[in-house]
Design an enzyme around this catalytic site. Structure first.
Site, PDB file in Angstrom:
ATOM      1  N   LYS A 139       0.685  -1.245   0.056  1.00 25.83           N
ATOM      2  CA  LYS A 139      -0.116   0.022   0.033  1.00 25.83           C
ATOM      3  C   LYS A 139       1.006   1.224  -0.037  1.00 25.83           C
ATOM      4  O   LYS A 139       1.415   1.585   1.056  1.00 25.83           O
ATOM      5  CB  LYS A 139      -0.940   0.144   1.228  1.00 25.83           C
ATOM      6  CG  LYS A 139      -1.979   1.146   1.159  1.00 25.83           C
ATOM      7  CD  LYS A 139      -2.927   0.943   2.465  1.00 25.83           C
ATOM      8  CE  LYS A 139      -4.029   2.124   2.119  1.00 25.83           C
ATOM      9  NZ  LYS A 139      -4.035   3.428   1.738  1.00 25.83           N
ATOM     10  N   ARG A 188     -17.092  -0.708  -0.991  1.00 28.55           N
ATOM     11  CA  ARG A 188     -16.145  -1.108   0.033  1.00 28.55           C
ATOM     12  C   ARG A 188     -16.733  -2.438   0.585  1.00 28.55           C
ATOM     13  O   ARG A 188     -17.417  -2.258   1.337  1.00 28.55           O
ATOM     14  CB  ARG A 188     -16.154   0.093   0.831  1.00 28.55           C
ATOM     15  CG  ARG A 188     -14.808  -0.067   1.871  1.00 28.55           C
ATOM     16  CD  ARG A 188     -15.008   0.736   2.930  1.00 28.55           C
ATOM     17  NE  ARG A 188     -15.158   2.305   2.596  1.00 28.55           N
ATOM     18  CZ  ARG A 188     -13.869   3.197   2.259  1.00 28.55           C
ATOM     19  NH1 ARG A 188     -12.903   2.373   2.154  1.00 28.55           N
ATOM     20  NH2 ARG A 188     -13.949   4.408   2.109  1.00 28.55           N
TER      21      ARG A 188
END
Length: 542
Positions: A211, A402
């Site tokens: 990330k 999400r």
């Protein structure tokens, strides 16, 4: 349709607490609109102007004329008036825009003026977010909600979806496709405190991506035409010539890529997020000419967590004289006429590995257990990266959603909150706005619940920036506290949530400190008070 009727609906929605009742009100208003009024009216009910930029700021909404006694405005007339205001340019534009704005407000009743103020300021607090409008469009058009949501994700435009649903029903909604050049809402990751929890959500085997602490980008290419969009679907093509150059050097003719752009220094090391964000926010000169999917060792980061900078990126960056902004891609949604969003991740990533140079791929590895996932997480942190995203390789690209298919894990507990006020500093910080008042969004009311204050983590550079930023957002300037429009999102790290009678939410953050400002998120995307309550409930004993 009378504009007054739409304003009355907005007020009624704001005064109603039940979701179903809100949807009923909105659906009735949508059905009452003439077809030509739907693009503007649907947007207004969501609190958005069809004209994204009008040139009217907070100062322009002061000293407006008194309201009209009787309603005369129609939806079509108001939309035309806003068009006129938005199109003003050139010498004398400020005075002309003010004249047109005052003319519109002079023709509006008090209730109509309230709605107009909310629309121009972006603060129409009526509790009607895009999710509610999607429900209302489905009900007004008598079409499946899933069809509306799917079309909305692909179109990225509530107004266009409302026009299609109300005008052509389910058949018109089915016509929406991923279109190269038109951004779609990106797939989002949920959060987990540990990689063990993330794997419990995704299952194994799973893919672990590094990330990066950059800005989310979506890049569209059709032949020589390349467009770069942010997480919020704003186009920034002319600000990122390195990204354009990198994609132009790829062999494919049509692409839609999902990834991150991160600032690098001269040695290829990542820059702090604040510098990446500000670099992307500045306009630059346009660029000249404007392995296995689950285990891609060629794309693995170097010792610093970042692959070598692609030559096309470095060359384009040299034209700007600024820090290198390099793209790293982790998904492929379209390739040479073939939509991939409904394919499993492993198929999309195989296509990605075949279409994109390895130097432009996010570090990725496949794991079968928590030990391997933990090792990947530790390696990412050792390389100075933000964490990892654990992904289910069987999941499609769920645009705009999400869910549990992608789960991010970061080494600290953070929330994205909204600054609702700032205090003037003292001593060394005298003359700067320093102590931030932090609020979490209450989805039931649309308001922000204060959770505490912090001035921790602020460098002199950030203090200078935030002083300018919050003075521009100020709605009330006191000698000690400056109250601001709740627009700026800030990522806050903290050690826990404790019970507190000091704040209206009954909770306060422990040892809160600023991680970074989030220019890529709107206040509507900030974390909710419900998320804070969940953290509080899970840590009552600490």
């Amino acid at each position: 349709m009378r504009f007054l009727d739409l304003a009355a609906t907005s007020a009624a929605v704001g005064a109603t607490t039940g979701r179903r009742a809100k949807v009923d009100l909105l659906a009735a208003a949508l059905r009452a609109l003439d077809p030509a009024e739907v693009p503007a009216g649907a947007g207004w009910l969501a609190g958005e102007l069809r004209q994204r930029q009008t040139g009217v700021g907070w100062a322009g909404l002061r000293d407006l004329p008194p309201p009209a006694a009787e309603p005369t405005l129609t939806v079509r007339a108001v939309d035309a008036a806003i068009d006129d205001i938005a199109s003003v340019a050139g010498p004398g534009s400020q005075a002309r825009r003010r004249q047109l704005l005052h003319g519109l407000f002079a023709a509006a009743t008090a209730d109509e003026q309230r709605m107009l103020r909310g629309l121009f300021s972006g603060e129409l607090r009526q509790g009607a977010q895009a999710g509610l409008l999607a429900d209302a469009v489905a009900r007004a058009a008598d079409v499946p909600l899933a069809a509306v949501r799917r079309a909305l994700l692909l179109a990225g435009d509530l107004r266009a979806v409302a026009v299609a649903a109300l005008g052509g029903g389910a058949a018109a909604l089915a016509e929406f496709r991923l279109r190269v050049g038109r951004p779609l809402a990106p797939m989002l990751a949920s959060s987990a405190p540990t990689v063990d929890d993330a794997l419990a959500a995704t299952g194994v085997p799973a893919v672990v991506d590094v990330k990066l602490d950059g800005i989310r980008i979506q890049v569209h290419r059709s032949g020589p035409d390349i467009a770069v969009f942010t997480r919020s679907l704003d186009e920034i093509t002319d600000r990122v010539p390195e990204v354009v150059a990198a994609v132009r050097a790829l062999p494919a003719r049509e692409l839609v890529l999902d990834g991150e752009a991160i600032g690098l220094d001269d040695t290829g090391r990542p820059l702090p997020f604040q510098q990446t964000s500000s670099r992307a926010a500045r306009r630059s000169a346009p660029a000249a000419g404007a392995g296995s999917p689950d285990d891609t060792p060629a794309s693995a980061p170097a010792a610093d967590g970042i692959a070598p900078v692609a030559p096309a990126v470095r060359a384009a960056a040299e034209n700007t004289g600024e820090a290198v902004l390099t793209p790293y891609f982790f998904d492929l949604l379209h390739l040479d006429g073939d939509d991939l969003i409904d394919r499993p991740g492993r198929e999309r990533w195989a296509a990605l590995a075949g279409a994109v140079d390895p130097t432009l791929l996010v570090g990725r590895m496949t794991v079968d257990d928590t030990e391997a996932a933990g090792a990947a997480f530790a390696a990412a942190l050792d390389a100075g990266q933000e964490g990892v995203v654990v992904k289910n390789p069987d999941a499609p690209y769920d645009a705009g959603r999400r869910g549990a298919a992608w789960v991010k894990v970061k080494p600290r507990h953070t929330l994205d909150l909204v600054v609702i006020a700032v205090e003037w500093g003292s001593g060394r910080r005298s003359g700067w706005l320093s102590n931030l008042h932090l609020g979490a969004r209450d989805p039931a009311t649309g308001e922000f619940v204060m959770l505490g204050k912090t001035f921790k983590g602020l460098t002199d550079e950030v203090l200078r920036w935030q002083t300018e930023r919050f003075l521009a957002l100020a709605v009330e300037r006191g000698d000690w506290v400056v109250r601001v429009r709740p627009e700026q999102v800030v990522e806050i790290a903290f050690d826990g949530v404790q019970t507190s009678s000091r704040y209206p939410g009954g909770m306060a953050l422990r040892f809160a400190r600023v991680v970074r400002y989030r220019s890529d998120k709107t206040a509507a995307e900030a974390d909710t008070i419900d998320a804070v309550r969940a953290i509080h409930a899970g840590h009552m004993s600490s």
